[in-house]
Design a protein around this motif. Structure first.
Motif, PDB file in Angstrom:
ATOM      1  N   GLY A  70      46.936  48.729  55.221  1.00 45.08           N
ATOM      2  CA  GLY A  70      45.773  48.135  54.586  1.00 45.08           C
ATOM      3  C   GLY A  70      46.233  47.066  53.613  1.00 45.08           C
ATOM      4  N   PRO A  71      45.306  46.425  52.889  1.00 45.71           N
ATOM      5  CA  PRO A  71      45.710  45.387  51.939  1.00 45.71           C
ATOM      6  C   PRO A  71      46.480  45.969  50.763  1.00 45.71           C
ATOM      7  N   TYR A  72      47.629  45.397  50.453  1.00 48.49           N
ATOM      8  CA  TYR A  72      48.412  45.829  49.304  1.00 48.49           C
ATOM      9  C   TYR A  72      49.295  44.679  48.849  1.00 48.49           C
ATOM     10  N   ILE A  73      49.837  44.817  47.637  1.00 46.46           N
ATOM     11  CA  ILE A  73      50.670  43.772  47.051  1.00 46.46           C
ATOM     12  C   ILE A  73      52.124  44.013  47.428  1.00 46.46           C
ATOM     13  N   VAL A  74      52.789  42.965  47.904  1.00 51.99           N
ATOM     14  CA  VAL A  74      54.225  43.024  48.148  1.00 51.99           C
ATOM     15  C   VAL A  74      54.907  42.457  46.911  1.00 51.99           C
ATOM     16  N   GLY A  75      55.708  43.233  46.244  1.00 49.77           N
ATOM     17  CA  GLY A  75      56.388  42.756  45.044  1.00 49.77           C
ATOM     18  C   GLY A  75      56.621  43.883  44.068  1.00 49.77           C
ATOM     19  N   GLN A  76      57.860  43.951  43.558  1.00 50.82           N
ATOM     20  CA  GLN A  76      58.231  44.996  42.612  1.00 50.82           C
ATOM     21  C   GLN A  76      58.652  44.420  41.270  1.00 50.82           C
ATOM     22  N   SER A  77      58.406  43.126  41.048  1.00 50.88           N
ATOM     23  CA  SER A  77      58.734  42.533  39.749  1.00 50.88           C
ATOM     24  C   SER A  77      57.838  43.154  38.684  1.00 50.88           C
ATOM     25  N   SER A  78      58.292  43.086  37.434  1.00 53.01           N
ATOM     26  CA  SER A  78      57.512  43.681  36.351  1.00 53.01           C
ATOM     27  C   SER A  78      56.135  43.033  36.242  1.00 53.01           C
ATOM     28  N   ALA A  79      56.077  41.709  36.519  1.00 52.02           N
ATOM     29  CA  ALA A  79      54.787  41.008  36.439  1.00 52.02           C
ATOM     30  C   ALA A  79      53.804  41.536  37.474  1.00 52.02           C
ATOM     31  N   MET A  80      54.264  41.779  38.695  1.00 52.14           N
ATOM     32  CA  MET A  80      53.372  42.249  39.750  1.00 52.14           C
ATOM     33  C   MET A  80      53.066  43.736  39.616  1.00 52.14           C
ATOM     34  N   VAL A  81      53.975  44.490  39.036  1.00 47.64           N
ATOM     35  CA  VAL A  81      53.681  45.898  38.740  1.00 47.64           C
ATOM     36  C   VAL A  81      52.543  45.976  37.729  1.00 47.64           C
ATOM     37  N   GLU A  82      52.538  45.055  36.749  1.00 44.19           N
ATOM     38  CA  GLU A  82      51.463  45.016  35.758  1.00 44.19           C
ATOM     39  C   GLU A  82      50.144  44.605  36.417  1.00 44.19           C
ATOM     40  N   VAL A  83      50.195  43.650  37.342  1.00 45.77           N
ATOM     41  CA  VAL A  83      48.982  43.252  38.070  1.00 45.77           C
ATOM     42  C   VAL A  83      48.431  44.448  38.842  1.00 45.77           C
ATOM     43  N   GLN A  84      49.310  45.183  39.493  1.00 46.23           N
ATOM     44  CA  GLN A  84      48.873  46.359  40.257  1.00 46.23           C
ATOM     45  C   GLN A  84      48.253  47.404  39.336  1.00 46.23           C
ATOM     46  N   ARG A  85      48.820  47.591  38.134  1.00 45.34           N
ATOM     47  CA  ARG A  85      48.268  48.544  37.168  1.00 45.34           C
ATOM     48  C   ARG A  85      46.860  48.134  36.757  1.00 45.34           C
ATOM     49  N   GLN A  86      46.654  46.835  36.522  1.00 48.87           N
ATOM     50  CA  GLN A  86      45.333  46.350  36.135  1.00 48.87           C
ATOM     51  C   GLN A  86      44.333  46.531  37.277  1.00 48.87           C
ATOM     52  N   ILE A  87      44.773  46.288  38.502  1.00 47.99           N
ATOM     53  CA  ILE A  87      43.901  46.461  39.663  1.00 47.99           C
ATOM     54  C   ILE A  87      43.428  47.907  39.764  1.00 47.99           C
ATOM     55  N   GLU A  88      44.355  48.841  39.609  1.00 53.10           N
ATOM     56  CA  GLU A  88      44.011  50.253  39.732  1.00 53.10           C
ATOM     57  C   GLU A  88      43.078  50.696  38.617  1.00 53.10           C
ATOM     58  N   LYS A  89      43.193  50.062  37.431  1.00 56.84           N
ATOM     59  CA  LYS A  89      42.319  50.419  36.313  1.00 56.84           C
ATOM     60  C   LYS A  89      40.900  49.911  36.526  1.00 56.84           C
ATOM     61  N   VAL A  90      40.760  48.663  36.984  1.00 55.28           N
ATOM     62  CA  VAL A  90      39.442  48.032  37.017  1.00 55.28           C
ATOM     63  C   VAL A  90      38.682  48.302  38.312  1.00 55.28           C
ATOM     64  N   SER A  91      39.379  48.634  39.383  1.00 58.51           N
ATOM     65  CA  SER A  91      38.714  48.791  40.682  1.00 58.51           C
ATOM     66  C   SER A  91      37.586  49.814  40.684  1.00 58.51           C
ATOM     67  N   PRO A  92      37.737  51.007  40.073  1.00 58.71           N
ATOM     68  CA  PRO A  92      36.653  52.002  40.144  1.00 58.71           C
ATOM     69  C   PRO A  92      35.443  51.639  39.294  1.00 58.71           C
ATOM     70  N   THR A  93      35.552  50.626  38.431  1.00 56.48           N
ATOM     71  CA  THR A  93      34.455  50.281  37.533  1.00 56.48           C
ATOM     72  C   THR A  93      33.520  49.275  38.193  1.00 56.48           C
ATOM     73  N   ARG A  94      32.461  48.895  37.441  1.00 56.42           N
ATOM     74  CA  ARG A  94      31.529  47.872  37.910  1.00 56.42           C
ATOM     75  C   ARG A  94      31.832  46.509  37.283  1.00 56.42           C
ATOM     76  N   ALA A  95      32.921  46.416  36.525  1.00 48.50           N
ATOM     77  CA  ALA A  95      33.208  45.218  35.738  1.00 48.50           C
ATOM     78  C   ALA A  95      33.436  43.992  36.618  1.00 48.50           C
TER      79      ALA A  95
END
Length: 539
Positions: A204-229
């Motif tokens: 399925g769709p996912y981010i390729v990248g293990q840099s600290s910057a992209m790990v932070e992007v992934q963390r933000q995605i997981e936080k905001v996805s379940p919300t209506r924001a």
């Protein structure tokens, strides 16, 4: 489990009617599924069983620092919306600050009584007013207010005692509700993280990248996805903003509903309004029928507005209304339609600068910028390049049935390359190389003509001798092995000193450290340094 257990002997000072009401309140709280329905049930009982009319629960909002009516019975929606108080304002503010009940025998003679809701302006006869604080752990969290519409033999002190019991039950339920919501938020985050891993494992769709910057992007995605924001994705063209928007949709509760993509820069301004909001028959020349817009098509789902910085100023007020009110009218229609759409937006422009130039509405900017996610360009996360190359090579191998590899020199050139078009450029480049190459190995010489002008790998620091020595097809069979061998060779040439090896490869010390750890080279480096020391001692 019930929040309270009552017996006839527990509150001897309460007469039967109030005891009956208290039992009903406990049942209403116990059976309620959420805070709003519980409070509505409590206030309904106060009004219908005890004639305590226009009852309100006013709670403190930490975000605004004000008190606002959270639940009411006997007020219209407009009256309820007007019930907002500063902490030092009126009777409600006094009760909240002092944590003490307050009784107004006649509201017409009490200067502190503001009647901000306006619900009592047309009432006649004597109206008295009672209010008690809602306390939790000794601190005020809100106020319970009621009107007494008649005088009877029951002293107001008894009513206050009764309301203090009710306020205690409300405070306990609010506390329990907050704990449930906190636990629910944790479970949602865990569920989102799990869904992301499942999507990754099942292509399925996912981010390729293990840099600290992209790990932070992934963390933000997981936080905001379940919300209506609303989410605003920021970053250069080609960094993967559309992919991230798709991931947010897939990880949200709206998965299974439409995901509509609109590029605001690709649709002419005179067509964008009808495209987004729809139109009615006869709205303009050629409108021979009615048509729903993309917002209506996205109902219950997500709409992704790419290149939002190009959105015409003339339509921005209409977009703002959709964001705030979830309402729109089709072109040529006066009928208001309500929609349930989550909006994601993306831009490679500085919206703040556009606001300063009066090319973008400030209120729309604030409404879009609720949860910004900055996606860094590829040149700032070079440690992700090898993984992305491997990912796209594998994808193209599956699409075209060809197994391809890079020579060490070609791989070095791609790692040092600045990638002005970011991930999109990389994907397109790999596809062209796979199509055009006659060999299973992609050499530096073959690669040169496909890179962007001004981005020659020789200009990026690779000498002709290095090209000649490392542009032969390697004996290894994977991109990972090619990179590992290059790192080992660079370390050996640099006396097993990491920062020197990093310089020869055009990497930062952090990027080099990541590769050393990834390939488990720590012991090899230690042995190499020890060998060099022995050789020096032998001299």
């Amino acid at each position: 489990m019930a929040l309270c257990l009552l017996s006839k002997g527990m509150y001897p000072h309460l007469h039967g009617l109030k005891l009956s009401a208290l039992l009903a309140i406990c049942q209403a709280i116990d059976q309620a599924l959420n805070l709003e329905s519980a409070l509505d049930g409590v206030l309904c009982i106060l009004s219908e069983k005890l004639s305590m009319q226009r009852a309100t629960v006013t709670l403190h909002d930490p975000e605004t620092g004000q008190l606002s009516i959270n639940a009411s019975y006997g007020l219209t929606h407009e009256e309820k919306q007007r019930g907002v108080y500063r902490l030092d304002e009126g009777v409600t503010g006094r009760i909240f600050r002092t944590k003490e009940p307050y009784y107004v025998p006649d509201i017409t003679k009490e200067p502190l009584f503001l009647d901000k809701t306006g619900s009592r302006k047309i009432r006649r006869g004597l109206i008295s007013f009672l209010g008690v604080p809602i306390l939790l752990h000794g601190e005020s969290i809100g106020v319970l207010n009621v009107d007494r519409l008649f005088e009877d033999e029951v002293a107001f002190e008894e009513d206050i005692d009764f309301l203090k019991i009710v306020a205690t039950l409300i405070g306990q339920f609010i506390s329990l509700n907050e704990k449930i919501m906190e636990r629910e938020a944790v479970l949602k985050r865990e569920n989102t993280s799990l869904k992301y891993q499942i999507a990754k494992n099942n292509k399925g769709p996912y981010i390729v990248g293990q840099s600290s910057a992209m790990v932070e992007v992934q963390r933000q995605i997981e936080k905001v996805s379940p919300t209506r924001a609303t989410v605003l994705l920021l970053g250069e063209s080609g960094v993967g903003k559309t992919l991230i928007a798709r991931i947010i949709h897939e990880l949200s509760d709206r998965k299974g509903h439409p995901f509509i993509k609109i590029n605001c820069a690709s649709i002419p301004e005179n067509l964008l309004e009808s495209e987004l909001f729809g139109y009615e028959k006869g709205a303009f020349t050629g409108a021979t029928g009615s048509r729903s817009g993309r917002f209506e098509e996205a109902d219950c789902g997500t709409i992704f507005l790419d290149e939002i910085g190009e959105f015409p100023m003339i339509l921005q007020a209409k977009l703002l209304r959709v964001l705030q009110e979830k309402e729109l009218e089709r072109l040529g229609s006066n009928r208001t339609r309500t929609i349930d759409v989550r909006i994601l937006a993306a831009t490679n422009r500085d919206l703040g600068e556009l606001v300063e130039r009066n090319e973008f509405r400030l209120d729309l900017y604030y409404r879009l910028n609720i949860f910004p996610i900055l996606v860094p360009p590829l040149r700032e996360r070079k440690e992700d390049i090898t993984g992305l190359l491997n990912h796209f090579l594998q994808k193209m191998s599956e699409d075209y049935g060809r197994q391809m590899f890079f020579t060490p020199a070609a791989l070095d050139a791609l790692i040092k390359y600045d990638w002005p078009g970011n991930v999109r450029e990389m994907q397109n480049l790999i596809e062209r190389l796979v199509i055009m190459s006659d060999s299973e190995y992609i050499t530096l010489e073959f690669l040169k003509s496909y890179l962007a002008p001004g981005q020659s790998p020789v200009q990026n620091g690779i000498s002709h001798d290095a090209q000649k020595n490392s542009d032969e097809p390697p004996h290894c069979t994977s991109l990972k092995e090619v990179e590992r061998n290059e790192v080992v060779a660079a370390l050996e040439r640099s006396g097993w000193i990491q920062y020197k090896a990093a310089d020869t490869l055009g990497l930062s010390a952090r990027q080099m450290g990541y590769r050393v750890k990834r390939y488990g080279l720590e012991s090899m480096i230690a042995e190499g340094r020890a060998r060099l020391r022995r050789m020096k001692d032998g001299e």
